[in-house]
Design a protein around this motif. Sequence first.
Motif, PDB file in Angstrom:
ATOM      1  N   VAL A   1       0.860  -1.176   0.000  1.00 30.13           N
ATOM      2  CA  VAL A   1       0.000   0.000   0.000  1.00 30.13           C
ATOM      3  C   VAL A   1       0.896   1.226   0.000  1.00 30.13           C
ATOM      4  O   VAL A   1       1.880   1.276   0.740  1.00 30.13           O
ATOM      5  CB  VAL A   1      -0.926   0.025   1.226  1.00 30.13           C
ATOM      6  CG1 VAL A   1      -1.609   1.373   1.345  1.00 30.13           C
ATOM      7  CG2 VAL A   1      -1.960  -1.066   1.132  1.00 30.13           C
ATOM      8  N   SER A   2       0.559   2.199  -0.814  1.00 27.54           N
ATOM      9  CA  SER A   2       1.373   3.401  -0.926  1.00 27.54           C
ATOM     10  C   SER A   2       0.570   4.634  -0.539  1.00 27.54           C
ATOM     11  O   SER A   2      -0.661   4.638  -0.609  1.00 27.54           O
ATOM     12  CB  SER A   2       1.884   3.556  -2.359  1.00 27.54           C
ATOM     13  OG  SER A   2       2.733   2.489  -2.705  1.00 27.54           O
ATOM     14  N   LEU A   3       1.293   5.651  -0.133  1.00 28.70           N
ATOM     15  CA  LEU A   3       0.695   6.956   0.146  1.00 28.70           C
ATOM     16  C   LEU A   3       1.497   7.997  -0.622  1.00 28.70           C
ATOM     17  O   LEU A   3       2.643   8.282  -0.273  1.00 28.70           O
ATOM     18  CB  LEU A   3       0.713   7.264   1.644  1.00 28.70           C
ATOM     19  CG  LEU A   3      -0.013   8.540   2.045  1.00 28.70           C
ATOM     20  CD1 LEU A   3      -1.528   8.357   1.850  1.00 28.70           C
ATOM     21  CD2 LEU A   3       0.282   8.906   3.492  1.00 28.70           C
ATOM     22  N   GLN A   4       0.899   8.518  -1.676  1.00 23.55           N
ATOM     23  CA  GLN A   4       1.518   9.584  -2.453  1.00 23.55           C
ATOM     24  C   GLN A   4       1.149  10.912  -1.804  1.00 23.55           C
ATOM     25  O   GLN A   4      -0.042  11.226  -1.661  1.00 23.55           O
ATOM     26  CB  GLN A   4       1.022   9.549  -3.900  1.00 23.55           C
ATOM     27  CG  GLN A   4       1.567  10.667  -4.762  1.00 23.55           C
ATOM     28  CD  GLN A   4       3.059  10.569  -4.974  1.00 23.55           C
ATOM     29  OE1 GLN A   4       3.602   9.498  -5.178  1.00 23.55           O
ATOM     30  NE2 GLN A   4       3.750  11.713  -4.933  1.00 23.55           N
ATOM     31  N   MET A   5       2.165  11.676  -1.428  1.00 27.37           N
ATOM     32  CA  MET A   5       1.936  12.924  -0.712  1.00 27.37           C
ATOM     33  C   MET A   5       2.482  14.075  -1.553  1.00 27.37           C
ATOM     34  O   MET A   5       3.672  14.128  -1.848  1.00 27.37           O
ATOM     35  CB  MET A   5       2.630  12.887   0.654  1.00 27.37           C
ATOM     36  CG  MET A   5       2.214  11.701   1.505  1.00 27.37           C
ATOM     37  SD  MET A   5       2.906  11.755   3.178  1.00 27.37           S
ATOM     38  CE  MET A   5       4.657  11.608   2.827  1.00 27.37           C
ATOM     39  N   ASN A   6       1.588  14.965  -1.945  1.00 25.90           N
ATOM     40  CA  ASN A   6       1.958  16.124  -2.755  1.00 25.90           C
ATOM     41  C   ASN A   6       1.703  17.416  -1.986  1.00 25.90           C
ATOM     42  O   ASN A   6       0.982  17.419  -0.983  1.00 25.90           O
ATOM     43  CB  ASN A   6       1.156  16.129  -4.058  1.00 25.90           C
ATOM     44  CG  ASN A   6       1.408  14.908  -4.907  1.00 25.90           C
ATOM     45  OD1 ASN A   6       2.505  14.345  -4.923  1.00 25.90           O
ATOM     46  ND2 ASN A   6       0.382  14.461  -5.619  1.00 25.90           N
ATOM     47  N   SER A   7       2.287  18.491  -2.480  1.00 21.55           N
ATOM     48  CA  SER A   7       2.093  19.812  -1.866  1.00 21.55           C
ATOM     49  C   SER A   7       2.340  19.762  -0.360  1.00 21.55           C
ATOM     50  O   SER A   7       1.537  20.261   0.433  1.00 21.55           O
ATOM     51  CB  SER A   7       0.679  20.328  -2.155  1.00 21.55           C
ATOM     52  OG  SER A   7       0.439  20.397  -3.550  1.00 21.55           O
ATOM     53  N   LEU A   8       3.439  19.162   0.019  1.00 24.77           N
ATOM     54  CA  LEU A   8       3.719  18.979   1.441  1.00 24.77           C
ATOM     55  C   LEU A   8       3.973  20.300   2.141  1.00 24.77           C
ATOM     56  O   LEU A   8       4.525  21.250   1.552  1.00 24.77           O
ATOM     57  CB  LEU A   8       4.912  18.037   1.616  1.00 24.77           C
ATOM     58  CG  LEU A   8       4.569  16.561   1.375  1.00 24.77           C
ATOM     59  CD1 LEU A   8       5.826  15.742   1.155  1.00 24.77           C
ATOM     60  CD2 LEU A   8       3.769  16.006   2.542  1.00 24.77           C
ATOM     61  N   LYS A   9       3.562  20.342   3.398  1.00 20.39           N
ATOM     62  CA  LYS A   9       3.689  21.539   4.225  1.00 20.39           C
ATOM     63  C   LYS A   9       4.522  21.198   5.458  1.00 20.39           C
ATOM     64  O   LYS A   9       4.580  20.031   5.867  1.00 20.39           O
ATOM     65  CB  LYS A   9       2.301  21.994   4.674  1.00 20.39           C
ATOM     66  CG  LYS A   9       1.306  22.181   3.540  1.00 20.39           C
ATOM     67  CD  LYS A   9      -0.081  22.459   4.091  1.00 20.39           C
ATOM     68  CE  LYS A   9      -1.119  22.567   2.986  1.00 20.39           C
ATOM     69  NZ  LYS A   9      -2.474  22.809   3.531  1.00 20.39           N
TER      70      LYS A   9
END
Length: 124
Positions: free
Chosen positions: A79-87
């Motif tokens: 299972v993957s978690l793609q994380m964009n626009s990280l803060k």
Amino acid sequence: QVQLVESGGGLVQAGGSLRLSCTASGRTFSRIVMAWFRQAPEKEREFLAAISWRTGSTDYTDSVKGRFTISRDNDKNTVSLQMNSLKPEDTAVYSCAARGGLPLATTVDEYDYWGQGTQVTVSS
């Protein structure tokens, strides 16, 4: 028993992206639900997203909708978690978790198996 191993954490600048992965092994079931949580220093563990292994249905907490995407690869038991626009406020230890079936639970107590966690640090 189910063993979970996360990978993919690291240091990234604000606005950047990271992809976390969680590989399951041991006793895996077709109806398993897997999820991602995170825990920042001095804060409680927070639900982020969950996915049904069998149906692919997903659930997200509001704070990550539109930025994070959970997905599964049945062939790789991952299972993957793609994380964009990280803060910077996304900085935390990210952990994957598993439970034996539906619903797409959102609380810590509803999950039976946990990975060791991987650190994500977002610099400003």
